[in-house]
Design an enzyme around this catalytic site. Sequence first.
Site, mmCIF file in Angstrom:
data_model
loop_
_atom_site.group_PDB
_atom_site.id
_atom_site.type_symbol
_atom_site.label_atom_id
_atom_site.label_comp_id
_atom_site.label_asym_id
_atom_site.label_seq_id
_atom_site.Cartn_x
_atom_site.Cartn_y
_atom_site.Cartn_z
ATOM 1 C CE LYS A 14 -8.860 1.807 2.925
ATOM 2 N NZ LYS A 14 -9.012 3.217 2.399
ATOM 3 C CG ASP B 147 -11.927 3.077 5.085
ATOM 4 O OD1 ASP B 147 -11.852 4.277 5.723
ATOM 5 O OD2 ASP B 147 -11.691 3.245 3.967
ATOM 6 C CB SER C 218 -8.699 5.191 6.885
ATOM 7 O OG SER C 218 -9.403 5.026 5.484
ATOM 8 C CG HIS D 232 -1.768 1.211 1.287
ATOM 9 N ND1 HIS D 232 -2.969 1.145 0.629
ATOM 10 C CD2 HIS D 232 -1.557 2.516 2.038
ATOM 11 C CE1 HIS D 232 -3.562 2.511 1.085
ATOM 12 N NE2 HIS D 232 -2.711 3.138 1.532
ATOM 13 N NE ARG E 3 -11.095 10.494 8.308
ATOM 14 C CZ ARG E 3 -10.034 9.477 7.565
ATOM 15 N NH1 ARG E 3 -10.351 8.253 7.419
ATOM 16 N NH2 ARG E 3 -8.918 10.255 7.596
HETATM 17 N N1 URA Z 1 -6.262 6.916 2.371
HETATM 18 C C1 URA Z 1 -6.980 6.188 3.008
HETATM 19 O O1 URA Z 1 -7.335 4.901 2.769
HETATM 20 N N2 URA Z 1 -7.709 6.416 4.417
HETATM 21 C C2 URA Z 1 -7.323 7.921 4.619
HETATM 22 O O2 URA Z 1 -7.957 8.132 5.728
HETATM 23 C C3 URA Z 1 -6.337 8.622 3.814
HETATM 24 C C4 URA Z 1 -5.668 7.930 3.051
#
Ligand code: URA
Length: 449
Positions: free
Chosen positions: A193, A167, A189, A88, A174
Amino acid sequence: MTGPASAVDLIRRKRDGGALTADEINWLIAAYMRKRGAIPDEQMTAFLMAVVWRGMAEEETVALTLAMARSGKQLNLRERFPLVADKHSTGGVGDKMTLVVAPVVAACGLPVAKMAGRGLGHTGGTIDKLESIPGMRTDFTADDFTSLVERHGLALAAQSSELAPADGKLYALRDLTGTVESIPLIAASIMSKKLAVGPTDLLLDVKVGRGAFMKTEADARTLAALMVRIGRAAGIRTTATLTAMDQPLGTTVGNALEVQEAIFTLRPTKRLANNPKFWRSDLARLCLHETALLLRSSGLVETLEQGEERAREAIRSGAALAKLDEVIVAQGGYSAIIHEPYHIVAAPVGGALHTQRDGWIAGVAADEVGAIAMALGAGRARKGDPVAPDVGLRIYAKIGANFEKGQLMAAIFAHGEPDLKMAQERLLAAITWSDTPVERPPLILGEVE
Ligand code: URA
């Protein structure tokens, strides 16, 4: 699970700097996700804003991450595969690393199950890049995603709404309420995932600099360390690397252009592969580094040097390119682009930008370059907006490079003359110069254990 007296109690406690228990956080997320809205958006917004101001203790962040991960389907891939990796990036400008690293890692014998996002704001999304390949599918059910990994050792799919739906709902809120910028909320967040996919090994590339979410190395290190601890607490071998994002990564910004560049990185000619300069390019260096971190994490190699050598071999031999070809075919894409990458960029208006002076490049403002690409149509300002696959920039100016007046510095691909002019003017202003030599800045800033 017993619920607290009311959401207001929890909001007040967080507002006043107190901590919530894991049970209270579980209740909050579960209630927010219930169809008939036991907790309305107003209350969740107040809670999120309190977290932005007051922060969260690590146990609270872990509890929030787990509650979000459990809000939907959990793939638990590590129960099905002896080894399966995920990577990621926190996002940057010109960051096409997934397109390069995932096939290299898979070609080295470590399966990769990657769910990626779409771009928002000035940073691009892997899915938008992949979808610039004609026919390429990225929307798979969780079962189809798993079966792609089983059959091909590699899947590149859009983040499934079946996974960590809390999320998706929280992030949308957000985004509208100025509550994105919070290290515990960002960590929860991202990691919710990842936990829902459940790989054996996870590599986090936390970008630092003006083109990244995290502007300072200190903040990036804090976020990286927190995510590493969350991942490890959940039983995932998690490693993080901090990498620079002050100038765009590589030489292209724009969806199809970035796919092209990724393919060129995976298929150097024999002559190029024997040229040390190729391996010193930021894309090749980061690819070797990230592959090595994942191979070492999984135990397939013992040292980073061995991992980098395996990655180099996967590129030299063509195995990594063949793996990308295989996944494009498996996902319905037009795989001839592997051999003819130029087939996929066809913006109707192209223009060059030449240097107007001699000197050394001192800066290429990544955030502004991202904003230019977005203004050309390559990115989206709001979730759901369409993006253009064929526009963007190819920028040869890298910090430390020496140019003479009149040399080609960039090429721009646009949908019309006004856009081309806008991009040329803004790009000129985004590049700063020095009369004296400038050192090439470090790309890899350090690992977080
Ligand atoms: N990427 C995400 O998946 N979540 C966030 O809160 C910020 C960047």
